[in-house]
Design an enzyme around this catalytic site. Structure first.
Site, PDB file in Angstrom:
ATOM      1  N   GLY A   1       3.557   2.553  -1.424  1.00 45.13           N
ATOM      2  CA  GLY A   1       2.821   3.778  -1.142  1.00 45.13           C
ATOM      3  C   GLY A   1       3.554   5.017  -1.627  1.00 45.13           C
ATOM      4  N   ALA A   2       3.114   6.192  -1.119  1.00 49.43           N
ATOM      5  CA  ALA A   2       3.642   7.482  -1.591  1.00 49.43           C
ATOM      6  C   ALA A   2       3.561   7.528  -3.113  1.00 49.43           C
ATOM      7  CB  ALA A   2       5.071   7.705  -1.104  1.00 49.43           C
ATOM      8  N   LEU A   3       2.386   7.211  -3.638  1.00 52.13           N
ATOM      9  CA  LEU A   3       2.219   7.048  -5.080  1.00 52.13           C
ATOM     10  C   LEU A   3       2.446   8.360  -5.826  1.00 52.13           C
ATOM     11  CD1 LEU A   3      -0.896   4.687  -5.344  1.00 52.13           C
ATOM     12  CD2 LEU A   3       1.496   4.125  -4.921  1.00 52.13           C
ATOM     13  N   HIS A   4       3.020   8.245  -7.017  1.00 53.70           N
ATOM     14  CA  HIS A   4       3.276   9.393  -7.878  1.00 53.70           C
ATOM     15  C   HIS A   4       2.934   9.007  -9.308  1.00 53.70           C
ATOM     16  CE1 HIS A   4       6.856   7.146  -8.947  1.00 53.70           C
ATOM     17  NE2 HIS A   4       7.304   7.204  -7.696  1.00 53.70           N
TER      18      HIS A   4
ATOM     19  N   GLY B   1       4.653   7.979 -11.709  1.00 55.88           N
ATOM     20  CA  GLY B   1       5.218   6.718 -12.171  1.00 55.88           C
ATOM     21  C   GLY B   1       4.334   5.534 -11.818  1.00 55.88           C
ATOM     22  N   HIS B   2       3.797   5.529 -10.593  1.00 57.18           N
ATOM     23  CA  HIS B   2       2.857   4.483 -10.214  1.00 57.18           C
ATOM     24  C   HIS B   2       1.572   4.586 -11.032  1.00 57.18           C
ATOM     25  CE1 HIS B   2       5.213   4.983  -6.348  1.00 57.18           C
ATOM     26  NE2 HIS B   2       5.381   3.697  -6.606  1.00 57.18           N
TER      27      HIS B   2
ATOM     28  N   LEU C   1      11.018   9.374 -12.075  1.00 59.80           N
ATOM     29  CA  LEU C   1      10.077   9.570 -10.980  1.00 59.80           C
ATOM     30  C   LEU C   1      10.360   8.578  -9.858  1.00 59.80           C
ATOM     31  CD1 LEU C   1       6.790  10.140 -12.993  1.00 59.80           C
ATOM     32  CD2 LEU C   1       7.990  11.817 -11.594  1.00 59.80           C
TER      33      LEU C   1
END
Length: 341
Positions: free
Chosen positions: A37-40, A42-43, A194
């Site tokens: 989770g806490a996607l950014h 990079g994800h 990231l």
């Protein structure tokens, strides 16, 4: 590409029943991107890569599960950011169809598993030495999520290079029917890798943290320069006699260049690569706030053992881990010794 939020599924049964498209049609190729989770961005890069590979007819499943087995301290587990609504939006915008966000009971019915996957010798090196048991917990949840999602392909970032190597080893050793795909590390414009942990850095800490990527790039540039000099030496571009002759003629700059070419070690030399990285990191140890170095290591990507100083060819990973303030960061860069400049 899906511009709306991805569909949220909570149970393995829901995921097994998820089959968009014509009734009775064969299941399309499925890709999975595993996250905590806490996607950014990079994800998002991983999700876009997965979508490009499986095409518009394929399925892209993004898992969101904060795995308690990977955390040595309960405080670190509690501190990990959780942003599910934003994750659904980012996953959908990047091309994900489904976000599979199971509960702890769904993944570990009956509590923590008594049987776990061992990371073996590689799991005790570098990150494994700094975080005992971390890789056992990581492989255990990856194995379970591979079973639950049943993908054809699974995508992981090169930023977590040791994790990627261990997952590949597990899949090979235990005959998982899945292809593991590594994706290049996504970076900020200034080079910082990231990471979900970057949000914990204040402006001054973030400035210090840039030393990680600067150290890696300095080492990469040193290797490229040394290999270029060595290529010139092999081509007969200079030797010690020519350097001495230029010195006698007063051509100090040309003499220094000729001597550098003549003395270039084959293919850069691991020692030169390590020295270039350490110089940057040592400077950052006196910054404000300071960087607290955990390790910098030049390792074989197959098993994460140290590369010997006499290595002249082959692939390597230069990995670094450090703490800035209360935040621990990792980064790495792939290198190839013996490559043609």
């Amino acid at each position: 590409m899906n511009e709306s939020a991805a569909t949220l599924l909570r149970t393995a049964a829901e995921l097994a029943a998820y089959a968009p498209g014509a009734p009775g049609a064969p299941r399309p190729e499925r890709a999975v991107v595993m996250t905590m989770g806490a996607l950014h961005e990079g994800h998002a890069s991983l999700i876009r890569h997965a979508r490009a590979v499986v095409g518009p007819a394929g399925q892209v499943v993004v898992t969101v599960f904060v795995n308690p087995l990977q955390f040595g301290e309960a405080a670190d587990l509690d501190r990990y950011p959780r942003t599910l609504d934003a994750d659904l939006a980012l996953a959908g915008a990047a091309g994900g169809d489904v976000v599979f966000a199971p509960s702890g009971d769904e993944v570990y019915p009956g509590g923590e598993p008594q049987v776990r996957i061992s990371a073996g010798p590689m799991g005790g090196r570098l990150e494994g030495a700094s975080r005992p048991g971390h890789f056992d917990g990581m492989l255990t949840v990856v194995a379970k999520l591979l079973h639950l999602t049943r993908p054809d392909l699974a995508f992981y970032g090169q930023k977590d290079a040791q994790q990627l190597a261990l997952i590949r080893r597990m899949v090979r050793d235990l005959n998982f029917p899945v292809e593991i795909v590594g994706v290049e590390t996504a970076r900020e414009p200034d080079g910082l890798a990231l990471s979900s942990r970057n949000r914990f850095l204040d402006a001054h800490e973030r400035h210090t943290a840039l030393a990680l990527s600067r150290a890696l790039f300095a080492a990469r540039d040193r290797l490229a320069a040394q290999q270029a000099l060595h290529a010139r030496a092999l081509a007969g571009g200079a030797n010690e006699d020519r350097a001495a002759g230029l010195n006698r003629l007063g051509e100090a700059r040309l003499a220094a260049d000729a001597q550098a070419v003549a003395r270039a070690v084959p293919d850069g030399g691991p020692a030169a690569v390590r020295a270039a990285a350490r110089a940057v990191l040592e400077d950052a140890e006196s910054a404000q706030p300071p960087l607290a170095l955990d390790y910098v290591a030049l390792v074989d990507p197959a098993d994460f053992t140290e590369i010997p100083d006499d290595r002249t060819s082959g692939d390597a990973v230069l990995a670094v881990a450090a703490r800035v303030g209360a935040t621990r960061l990792i980064d790495n860069i792939p290198l190839t010794f013996g490559a043609t400049p």
